[in-house]
Structure formats: C-alpha cells, structure tokens
Design an enzyme around this catalytic site. Sequence first.
Site, PDB file in Angstrom:
ATOM      1  N   GLU A  97      44.728  27.817  43.241  1.00  0.00           N
ATOM      2  CA  GLU A  97      44.799  29.339  42.152  1.00  0.00           C
ATOM      3  C   GLU A  97      45.983  28.972  41.794  1.00  0.00           C
ATOM      4  O   GLU A  97      46.222  29.895  40.962  1.00  0.00           O
ATOM      5  CB  GLU A  97      44.882  29.823  43.015  1.00  0.00           C
ATOM      6  CG  GLU A  97      43.252  30.294  43.704  1.00  0.00           C
ATOM      7  CD  GLU A  97      42.725  29.369  45.561  1.00  0.00           C
ATOM      8  OE1 GLU A  97      43.761  28.490  45.228  1.00  0.00           O
ATOM      9  OE2 GLU A  97      41.449  29.606  46.218  1.00  0.00           O
TER      10      GLU A  97
ATOM     11  N   HIS B  77      39.176  37.683  53.806  1.00  0.00           N
ATOM     12  CA  HIS B  77      38.387  37.998  52.801  1.00  0.00           C
ATOM     13  C   HIS B  77      38.260  39.442  52.239  1.00  0.00           C
ATOM     14  O   HIS B  77      37.119  40.061  51.461  1.00  0.00           O
ATOM     15  CB  HIS B  77      36.512  37.624  52.295  1.00  0.00           C
ATOM     16  CG  HIS B  77      36.283  35.953  52.610  1.00  0.00           C
ATOM     17  ND1 HIS B  77      37.520  35.160  53.653  1.00  0.00           N
ATOM     18  CD2 HIS B  77      36.245  35.480  51.639  1.00  0.00           C
ATOM     19  CE1 HIS B  77      37.339  33.983  53.071  1.00  0.00           C
ATOM     20  NE2 HIS B  77      36.193  33.879  51.950  1.00  0.00           N
TER      21      HIS B  77
END
Lengths: 394, 327
Positions: B60, B129
């Site tokens: 990322e 999440h």
Amino acid sequence: MLEVSVGSSIGFDSFRWLDPVQSAPEVQATPVMTQEFALKLPPETMAAEAAGSHAQRLAAFTAAPLTVSREEGLMLYRDMTLGRRFEDKCAEMYYRGKMFGFVHLYNGQEAVATGVIKAMKAQHDWFCSTYRDHVHALSAGVPAREVMSELFGKATGCSKGRGGSMHLFSREHHLLGGYAFIGEGIPVALGAAFTSRYKRDALGDASSDSVTAAFFGDGTCNNGQFFECLNMAALWKLPILFVVENNKWAIGMAHERATSEPEIWRKAAAFGMAGEEVDGMDVLAVRAAAQRAIERARAGDGPTVLECLTYRFRGHSLADPDELRSEAEKAFWAQRDPIKALAAQLIGAGLASAEELKAIETEIDAEVADSVSFALAAPEPDPTELTRFIWAED
Amino acid sequence: MAETLLFNALRDAIDEEMARDPMVCVFGEDVGQYGGSYKVTKDLYEKYGQWRVLDTPIAENSFTGMAVGAAMTGLRPIVEGMNMGFLLLAFNQISNNMGMLRYTSGGNYTIPTVVRGPGGVGRQLGAEHSQRLEAYFHAVPGIKIVAVSTPTNAKGLMKAAIRDNNPVLFFEHVLLYNLSEELPEGDYICALDQAEVVRPGKDVTILTYSRMRHHCLKAVQQLEAEGVDVELIDLISLKPFDLETITRSIRKTHRVMVVEECMKTGGIGAELIALITEHCFDDLDARPLRLSSQDIPTPYNGALENLTIIQPHQIVKAATQLKSGSF
C-alpha cells in the site's frame, strides 16, 4: 524453541560461505588474516583492513580507465567542485547562523551525483533525492542561487522558502524533490518511471523514453519501500536506476550492524534485475556504470540497482558530534577523495593542466559567493502568502 | 431510466472519466483482472488495458507513493484501498507526499489523485476492517475529504474528484454499495465542497455523513410522527466543511447535533462542534450534541457491534430531547 542467533554466534563472515548467489562477484571480501600475513600486504591493503569492511570492499577496485573527452572531464570536474565548494559554504553559513534546522552535507560523495546525473539528460530524465539533496539539485541544473536561497528560507528559493535543506524541488529541472523520511522518495521516483512507461505503452508515444534516478543510502535498503519498489520496478520493467549511496553510516548505525547482507547490489538478483557494485569515489566508474544502466532502462530492459561505495567526509548532519567513526576509517576514505582523483587523472593524461583546474575552482568559488550574496539580499517570503501553495489553484 | 446500484454508479463515473482523459488510471490490489473487491472497476481492465487499470502487489505505501510520483509527472491516478483501513499502511505517503508536497515544494508540483475505497463498520468484519479513517486523516493539510452516501452523489462526486487537481480522499461505505437509485441523465458532476440539505426542517439540525445519513432518515420518519421537524444535512465534504450551509441551518433551528460513525474522541464531530461554537455560539439555544461511536475497536460480536455504533432509536431520543430542551 531456542534458535541460534545468526548475528552473534555464527558471525557475518562465516555466513557468507552459505551465500547461494552463484554469480560470485569479482570482489571477494578480504578474509580474516593473521598478523604475520597482514604484514606482508601492501600499505594500502593494511590501511583498508584497519578502516573496516566497507573500506576493504573499496580497496579491491582500481581506477576506471579515462574514457572521457577533455570537455567531459572538465565538465565532471566542474560539477563535483561546485558540489564540494557549495557544501563547504553551507557549513560556514550554518555556523554563522544564516541557515537553520537539519543540514546534511554531501562532501565525499560527489562522484555519485555527478557520475549519475551528468550521464542523464537534463530536463528530460527525472531525479529523486533524500534529505542530503543539495548536490543532486545542483547537478540536475538547479541554479546555486535558488538552492542557497532555499537554505536561507528566502522567497527566491527553489521551494519558495517552504521546503528548506531537506525539501528542494524543481519541476523545471525535473527534480522530484528531497524526501526526508527514509525510503519515501523511492515510490515517488517509481511513479515518474511509471509515467514514462505509461506514455509509451498506454498512450502510444514512442518518444517517451525518460529514465528516473532514485538516490538513497545504505540505511534505506533495510526499509520495506526499497524492496516493494524493486519488486514493482522489475515486474513492470520500469526505466529506473536505484542508486544506493552506501556511505556505511546511517547516522550512527554502521551498515554491517544493520543488514544481513552488506553487499546491497546482490539484493537485485532476488528480483531478477541487474545489480552492480561500483567504486563510488571514482566518478568515471560511476558514470560508466550509470551509462550502462541508463541504456538498459531506455531500451525497455528495466531497472538496475547501482551500489556506489562511498563515504561522507562530514558527520551525518551539522548537528552530529560524529563520535563513532574511527580515525583510520576517515583517513582511508580521505585518501580516495573523488575530486583529487579526477584531477590527477586529467592532469596525468594531459587532458588538463593544474592551472586550468585551479581556474575552474576560482570560477566556482565566485559562483558560490554570488549565490550567498544573492540569498542574503533576497526577500523573505511574503507573510500574507503563508497559506499559499496548499491547493493547486493557489 | 433503470435504477443503478451505488458500486455501478462509481464504476460508470470512473469509466466515463477514463474515456474522457487518457491520463486517468487506476492503481490497486485486484482492481484489474478481478474487477475490484466490490466490483467498482469491473470490466475496465478489459476495456483500458493493464497499464491504465494496474493490478498492484500488496504494497500500500509504495503504490500510493507511486501514484504521487505519477501525478507529479502528468498522470491522474485513482488509488483503490481494497479496504480503506489498509491505507493506514500508506499513511506516510498520503500525509507527507499527497497532502503536504505541493506546499513544501513551494508550488512546484500538483498531485491530482483520488484515493478511494470502502470504509466504515460493516457486518461483523472485525476491528481492522471496520475503520473510520476520515477522522485519522482529517488533520492532514492539503487533502480534500468527501464521503458519499447515495448512487447519485457517488457518481457525481467521483467525477468531480477525478477532475480536481488536488488529492481527494474519497470514502465509500462497505454497506452502501448495493443502494439503488435512478441517476440523473447525462454528464453531471457534484461539487466536492457542498453539503446537501436532505430534508429541510425548523426544529433541530442534524449533521451527518455516509451510512449514518440513512440511519438519520429512519429516525426522521419517527420524529415526524412525534412532531419534531428535523433539518437533515449530509455533510458530503468532510474537509473543508461547508460552513455556509451549516451556519445557515443553525441560524434557523438554533439546535444542532452531529451523528457520525467515527469514534467520539478526535472525531469529525469534535472538529465540527468546535467550529460551530466559534461561528454560531450566539445562535444556539441548546448545547450542541454528538452521537458518535464508542471509543473502542469495533467488536466482532453482532450485538456488541450494534452497541458500538449509533442506532436510529438513539437519534430519535436525542433529537426529541434536544427540541424539548431536556438535555
């Protein structure tokens, strides 16, 4: 379960025997030797041994052949001298209270910036630097006046006084910037290389052949962004040079204390890309290696890791007490001063006279002095523009 | 015209902008051959090819930094966070380089990028999440932050974000992708910096965003029956706030509450109420309220998860009390 610690009980040297890389380098690490054997070695080898493993790697190199023309040789000499004299002036100005913050000087490493950047196309190829970025900016063509002004925080600085020593930028000269956190410039450089490939392959612009050089140090090569970007660069065959300025010291952390494989160029093999080790004190050797890597990149053959063995003659920054580096080590590297080496080669080959080189130094001193007087007289940034440059429209 | 699902509205926006401008490209994990985890880039790989819809390795921070460098050299990348929470791993590139670099460079470079993906609390996805990064990124200078809540604004805001020359953090919500709505005809865009008055009212102003807009709408139905006339405002722009719309409403209702999904401490509401206090102190007839998530990692257990975020009945109760002055 207890496991044997690699670093302590096995040791780095014995671990090298297990090295699986088949393409053994021409340079072998100097084996541990007895006092008796060492006494028979030439003085330089003895000096290298006393100066440590980084010096021993360098000692195996011999000077690259003088393959440049007189004009090229003088251009390289001029560029390195500009880098050296500019940095010396920075130290002076810092101690006189004219510049502030963290200032990291490049003395000793000039052969790398000059060797790589002067082998690339100005205002066509892209350059990405670190907090030690003054000399990369100068080699890329950013005028000394703009760099010195930036260090003085003036409105005429290349970053308008907003960046400072560690954040030099110039879109005009394709300087992607100085990035102060370790490793964060590498992905940005990768992006510039991606754009080059994108324009050619996604947009069909056959003339898009720019190459990007990302400069960073040995300490960065233990950071994830280095490995992540090596992977992506090789995966997509991006036109990029990963130029490692291995000066052995990440502030006070010696390279061999921080990494499991000190020969950084070998890490390229894990990504299936070219890796090369080069004498980073020899501008002609760096230039030749850079030219090979640039040629590969332009031809679409992908990236290269170029590990330049070098040394900084000053501390990490002007605030560094520099207490850990041995006198023997510093003495060894001082003997390898890249500017003196090139001067000797040019004079020895009859390409230039000592007087000509002296004249270049005088010119450079005038240029650096001019940058200081320009920066001193330059206006401060307009306080009413404090919040300008946050948004693209302003 | 047929109704469009929110994820398809986003997809259409990206498709139209990629067709309009060859510099627009997408980077991210599984955005290409897989079509995106929530199918926001479905079929675009086949249409635009591997360079314009780039499947990246799981890295990322590096692919976000690559988007910065690509934007500095002429491209207009859209970065997908497969889950916005993963972008914690790209915090450095988003903050130091997307957000700050234009300023630090003295205006040398612009960074036209969109960072988009699903955020918010889903259904029992666990703490990692279920993050609300809008609050974490709120202090970063130089970035715009928007949160979409309907298929119509999702499409219009995505097109505006892609065309904007600044970095835009674009928050979608994991539970809103299947919302369905008839979209306006043609090439429309929505302003990135304007709040939407969802329902005008005179008693209480509710400021909300993203999925909480829909919780508020449920509450508003009940509040109507109870005689509380709510002015419901979807902030849309979390940075900068649309202070004009907000202050206009408060000067009418004199009562305000924020309903948010992020945690209370250091949240969007915290900043909003500080601003309201600065700008509207004399207009308020009651102290401003915040209904926020608990200051805890989102628990897995469904019942505990429901207790962590605000539910419609809590909004009803708070708005009723705010109107009656019993707070």
